[in-house]
Scaffold this motif. Structure first.
Motif, mmCIF file in Angstrom:
data_model
loop_
_atom_site.group_PDB
_atom_site.id
_atom_site.type_symbol
_atom_site.label_atom_id
_atom_site.label_comp_id
_atom_site.label_asym_id
_atom_site.label_seq_id
_atom_site.Cartn_x
_atom_site.Cartn_y
_atom_site.Cartn_z
ATOM 1 N N MET A 103 -7.913 -13.714 62.146
ATOM 2 C CA MET A 103 -8.951 -12.665 62.230
ATOM 3 C C MET A 103 -9.042 -11.939 60.883
ATOM 4 S SD MET A 103 -11.112 -11.185 64.402
ATOM 5 C CE MET A 103 -10.605 -11.379 66.104
ATOM 6 N N HIS A 104 -10.177 -12.041 60.223
ATOM 7 C CA HIS A 104 -10.339 -11.406 58.922
ATOM 8 C C HIS A 104 -10.672 -9.924 59.059
ATOM 9 C CE1 HIS A 104 -11.233 -15.686 57.719
ATOM 10 N NE2 HIS A 104 -10.229 -15.340 56.939
ATOM 11 N N ASN A 105 -10.411 -9.186 57.983
ATOM 12 C CA ASN A 105 -10.732 -7.755 57.989
ATOM 13 C C ASN A 105 -12.202 -7.512 58.337
ATOM 14 O OD1 ASN A 105 -8.136 -7.256 57.323
ATOM 15 N ND2 ASN A 105 -8.531 -6.712 55.195
ATOM 16 N N ARG A 106 -13.057 -8.381 57.811
ATOM 17 C CA ARG A 106 -14.497 -8.265 58.067
ATOM 18 C C ARG A 106 -14.802 -8.312 59.561
ATOM 19 N NH1 ARG A 106 -17.071 -9.824 53.412
ATOM 20 N NH2 ARG A 106 -17.736 -7.942 52.371
ATOM 21 N N GLU A 107 -14.091 -9.213 60.255
ATOM 22 C CA GLU A 107 -14.358 -9.386 61.688
ATOM 23 C C GLU A 107 -13.837 -8.187 62.484
ATOM 24 O OE1 GLU A 107 -13.742 -13.802 62.805
ATOM 25 O OE2 GLU A 107 -12.447 -13.452 61.078
ATOM 26 N N ILE A 108 -12.701 -7.659 62.047
ATOM 27 C CA ILE A 108 -12.175 -6.463 62.702
ATOM 28 C C ILE A 108 -13.171 -5.319 62.506
ATOM 29 C CG2 ILE A 108 -10.278 -4.792 62.740
ATOM 30 C CD1 ILE A 108 -8.468 -7.012 61.604
ATOM 31 N N ALA A 109 -13.675 -5.218 61.283
ATOM 32 C CA ALA A 109 -14.655 -4.178 60.980
ATOM 33 C C ALA A 109 -15.898 -4.338 61.850
ATOM 34 C CB ALA A 109 -15.026 -4.222 59.496
ATOM 35 N N ALA A 110 -16.316 -5.588 62.070
ATOM 36 C CA ALA A 110 -17.514 -5.832 62.880
ATOM 37 C C ALA A 110 -17.300 -5.349 64.320
ATOM 38 C CB ALA A 110 -17.866 -7.324 62.851
ATOM 39 N N LEU A 111 -16.097 -5.563 64.824
ATOM 40 C CA LEU A 111 -15.808 -5.097 66.193
ATOM 41 C C LEU A 111 -15.885 -3.571 66.257
ATOM 42 C CD1 LEU A 111 -12.833 -7.403 67.313
ATOM 43 C CD2 LEU A 111 -15.231 -7.506 68.010
ATOM 44 N N ARG A 116 -15.165 0.682 57.887
ATOM 45 C CA ARG A 116 -15.312 0.642 56.435
ATOM 46 C C ARG A 116 -13.942 0.519 55.759
ATOM 47 N NH1 ARG A 116 -15.635 3.743 52.097
ATOM 48 N NH2 ARG A 116 -17.169 3.142 50.546
ATOM 49 N N THR A 117 -12.994 1.259 56.253
ATOM 50 C CA THR A 117 -11.652 1.188 55.666
ATOM 51 C C THR A 117 -11.075 -0.220 55.790
ATOM 52 O OG1 THR A 117 -11.178 3.506 56.092
ATOM 53 C CG2 THR A 117 -9.284 2.041 55.883
ATOM 54 N N VAL A 118 -11.187 -0.772 56.980
ATOM 55 C CA VAL A 118 -10.610 -2.093 57.223
ATOM 56 C C VAL A 118 -11.404 -3.164 56.466
ATOM 57 C CG1 VAL A 118 -10.161 -3.854 58.970
ATOM 58 C CG2 VAL A 118 -9.638 -1.464 59.450
ATOM 59 N N GLY A 119 -12.738 -3.099 56.576
ATOM 60 C CA GLY A 119 -13.579 -4.119 55.951
ATOM 61 C C GLY A 119 -13.433 -4.152 54.442
ATOM 62 N N GLY A 120 -13.134 -3.007 53.840
ATOM 63 C CA GLY A 120 -13.047 -2.946 52.381
ATOM 64 C C GLY A 120 -11.629 -3.092 51.852
ATOM 65 N N HIS A 121 -10.682 -3.347 52.750
ATOM 66 C CA HIS A 121 -9.299 -3.425 52.309
ATOM 67 C C HIS A 121 -8.994 -4.794 51.713
ATOM 68 C CE1 HIS A 121 -4.978 -2.719 52.205
ATOM 69 N NE2 HIS A 121 -5.252 -1.451 52.421
ATOM 70 N N ALA A 122 -8.276 -4.776 50.606
ATOM 71 C CA ALA A 122 -8.030 -6.022 49.872
ATOM 72 C C ALA A 122 -7.072 -6.955 50.616
ATOM 73 C CB ALA A 122 -7.485 -5.712 48.487
ATOM 74 N N LYS A 123 -6.169 -6.393 51.389
ATOM 75 C CA LYS A 123 -5.175 -7.234 52.046
ATOM 76 C C LYS A 123 -5.501 -7.377 53.527
ATOM 77 C CE LYS A 123 -1.919 -5.013 49.013
ATOM 78 N NZ LYS A 123 -0.902 -3.984 48.938
ATOM 79 N N PRO A 124 -5.306 -8.574 54.072
ATOM 80 C CA PRO A 124 -5.567 -8.768 55.502
ATOM 81 C C PRO A 124 -4.675 -7.842 56.335
ATOM 82 C CG PRO A 124 -5.138 -10.871 54.400
ATOM 83 C CD PRO A 124 -4.809 -9.789 53.426
ATOM 84 N N MET A 125 -5.280 -7.252 57.371
ATOM 85 C CA MET A 125 -4.515 -6.385 58.275
ATOM 86 C C MET A 125 -3.329 -7.148 58.857
ATOM 87 S SD MET A 125 -5.850 -3.370 58.302
ATOM 88 C CE MET A 125 -6.568 -3.410 56.671
ATOM 89 N N SER A 126 -3.528 -8.446 59.146
ATOM 90 C CA SER A 126 -2.451 -9.240 59.738
ATOM 91 C C SER A 126 -1.228 -9.236 58.822
ATOM 92 C CB SER A 126 -2.935 -10.672 59.967
ATOM 93 O OG SER A 126 -3.457 -11.208 58.773
ATOM 94 N N GLU A 127 -1.505 -9.278 57.524
ATOM 95 C CA GLU A 127 -0.398 -9.301 56.568
ATOM 96 C C GLU A 127 0.333 -7.958 56.537
ATOM 97 O OE1 GLU A 127 -1.883 -11.747 53.271
ATOM 98 O OE2 GLU A 127 -0.568 -10.502 52.025
ATOM 99 N N LEU A 128 -0.454 -6.866 56.560
ATOM 100 C CA LEU A 128 0.160 -5.538 56.562
ATOM 101 C C LEU A 128 1.052 -5.384 57.793
ATOM 102 C CD1 LEU A 128 -2.774 -3.190 55.450
ATOM 103 C CD2 LEU A 128 -1.092 -4.375 54.056
ATOM 104 N N LEU A 129 0.533 -5.859 58.924
ATOM 105 C CA LEU A 129 1.295 -5.747 60.164
ATOM 106 C C LEU A 129 2.560 -6.595 60.103
ATOM 107 C CD1 LEU A 129 -1.612 -5.786 62.745
ATOM 108 C CD2 LEU A 129 0.064 -3.954 62.447
#
Length: 570
Positions: free
Chosen positions: A1-9, A35-48
DNA sequence: GCCGTTTTCGGCCCGACTGTTTTCAGTCG
């Protein structure tokens, strides 16, 4: 799941909550989070995965952090699914039609059962829609047009193309009576890689004809709105232009306001509110008294801030940095001492090496690297070993004659599918340095593509990784790679990462530049020129570098030749 | 739903234009 897709949800969540007339601040919280998630350089999955606390991200609290984790883990968002039980998911799409907001979408749905643009088209044909409060003849007409524009509304224009449109329009507008100043604000002034529309700001004396002149511009296709201080038109090119006319005393406040971004403005206004001030496009006010407004610097000062460069105004930490006195000293075009990426007629460029050198000299450069393609790039007449060796001898001859500039021997070496370089080490060793890039096998899975590049970087003859993501704006998506891992590896191995400044590429982008700076890997800005005039394209790279907070010290080719050679050595 | 120099509750940026309205709601940026 990309940041873009999380942002879309999250955006869909916001749309549906908005239609449901939820607390507007809750709606905004979802939009901010998107906006925060969609514009973040690193995938949320990686941060988690590495145990980061997501609630430390701006606009993300405990609740939204948990929702991000839920999406990453399950691919679903239960809260959204529950919401969709009450509000049809498709209504979200209607919100993107010009002239439709949450209230009208709600009313269309409840009264007429409209759920989609197609439903809306049908409803607009009948007359029942006119019975709804707030839907007059003009609104119906506007919505018809809005549906037509729905597909086009997502389309953004490359900055370099917008510059052309803006230049013509400015020339026309400069003929206005009583004009004091005219500037393009908005995302154009923030130097975003693409812009959706143009925001024109005019300061003018009373009685100026700027507004009339604006709507009479020969390229205007339709006047969408026109008041005393504001007008909106659509040009034949499809580009929408907003014009605002303000008195000179408000010029700085208006320029700040219309440069945005929206999120930056909110952050600065919030600061002003804390100081018991009011900030709007007319100035900074204490009570009814204007205490600032003529220049942007005055406006910032009134809010307790130093001047913040337009490129930084994205609410990505610039307000906090400004308060702490830690704003970067952004790189400028004048800092550049040479170009590290261009092509001669030996591969797919037009000019000779001598012509390129003269053009670079005229730009005041100290050095220019010739980086023709190699063997594998056969469509670009990539150089085989023998031709590259000939080219090196030609460069030696030219350098002996040239004064004031040094031509560096280099090549844009293909990184082959197995991660090896396209020419034998023995010949690459003869070059001053190499620029290496992936041109084929773009569809490899993320892990393999990343390994391929890492393996290439294991070769100490790789100096600069060119156009690291391979994206072409509006044409080709970036290939799947773990860019952060590549950047870390590059720093460890003493490689640089290119910011390819060609307007088709801008690769690294602004967010990646910021990541490079955080990791501490050096950036090489190259024009990727294929003609002498193209050397000037390097300025587009400077725009994105500035948006990515880069300073001269972060960039390789701000150094003189001796230092450059030292830094390139591995 | 977030956030904190007004700090765990009560705020949350601000104004222009349109259309349909007889004083303003909706949308937009």
């Amino acid at each position: 799941m990309h940041n873009r897709e999380i942002a879309a949800l999250f955006d869909r969540m916001a749309d549906l909550l908005d239609i449901e007339q939820a607390n507007p601040f809750r709606v905004r919280a979802y939009r901010n989070a998107a906006r925060t998630v969609g514009g973040h350089a690193k995938p949320m999955s990686e941060l988690l995965a590495r145990g980061d606390d997501l609630s430390r991200l701006p606009g993300i609290g405990k609740d939204l952090a948990a929702k991000i984790a839920e999406i990453v883990e399950t691919g679903r968002l239960r809260a959204l699914e529950e919401l969709e039980q009450r509000v049809p998911a498709a209504l979200s799409e209607l919100m993107h039609i010009d002239g439709l907001g949450p209230k009208r979408v709600r009313s269309l749905y409840h009264a007429l059962g409209v759920r989609s643009p197609a439903d809306l088209s049908a409803a607009l044909e009948g007359d029942r829609i006119r019975s709804l409060p707030g839907f007059g003849a003009r609104t119906v007409e506007k919505l018809r047009h809005g549906i037509e524009m729905l597909a086009a509304s997502e389309k953004r224009t490359r900055l370099v193309d917008a510059e052309q449109i803006a230049a013509d329009l400015l020339e026309w507008m400069r003929g206005s009576r009583g004009l004091k100043s005219i500037e393009v604000a908005g995302s154009f002034r923030r130097r975003c890689e693409t812009v959706g529309d143009l925001d024109l700001l005019v300061s003018a004396a009373r009685g100026s004809d700027a507004m009339d002149r604006f709507v009479r511009y020969r390229e205007v296709d339709q006047v969408l709105a026109q008041g005393k201080t504001r007008a909106t038109v659509r040009l034949r090119s499809g580009m929408q232009i907003d014009l605002r006319v303000v008195p000179q005393a408000s010029h700085g406040a208006a320029l700040h306001y219309f440069t945005g971004s929206r999120e930056h403005n909110i952050a600065v206004r919030t600061l002003a509110v804390r100081k018991k001030l009011k900030l709007n496009e007319y100035g900074v006010f204490r009570g009814d008294t204007r205490i600032a407004g003529r220049t942007e610097a005055d406006v910032f000062a009134a809010a307790g801030l130093p001047f913040i460069a337009p490129e930084l105004r994205e609410n990505r930490g610039e307000v906090e940095a400004a308060l702490a006195g830690r704003l970067p000293r952004l790189i400028e075009l004048d800092d550049i001492r040479g170009d590290l990426h261009c092509h001669s007629s030996a591969s797919d460029g037009h000019p000779s090496i001598a012509q390129l050198a003269q053009a670079a000299l005229a730009l005041g450069y100290e050095y220019l690297a010739i980086t023709d393609h190699t063997r594998r790039a056969s469509v670009a007449h990539g150089l085989v070993r023998k031709r590259l060796e000939q080219q090196m001898r030609e460069i030696d001859r030219l350098n002996a004659k040239l004064d004031g500039i040094v031509i560096l021997k280099s090549a844009e070496v293909d990184i082959l599918e197995d991660g090896s370089l396209d020419l034998p080490d023995a010949v690459l060793r003869e070059l001053d340095f190499t620029v290496c890039a992936v041109h084929y096998g773009l569809g490899l899975p993320r892990e393999r593509q990343t390994e391929r590049i890492l393996r290439a970087m294991d070769n100490p003859l790789l100096n600069v990784l060119a156009h690291p993501t391979g994206r072409l704006i509006d044409v080709r998506r970036p290939y799947a790679i773990d860019l952060e891992r590549i950047m870390r590896a590059a720093r460890e191995r003493g490689c640089a990462i290119e910011l390819n400044a060609h307007p088709d590429r801008l690769d690294l982008n602004d967010v990646h530049c910021r990541l490079a700076k955080a990791i501490g890997v050096r950036v090489a800005i190259g024009s990727d020129a294929h003609a002498c005039d193209d050397l000037a394209l390097l300025r587009h790279g400077i725009d994105q570098a500035r948006r990515g907070w880069l300073e001269a010290k972060d960039v390789l080719n701000t150094r003189g030749l001796a230092t450059l050679r030292k830094l390139l050595r591995r």
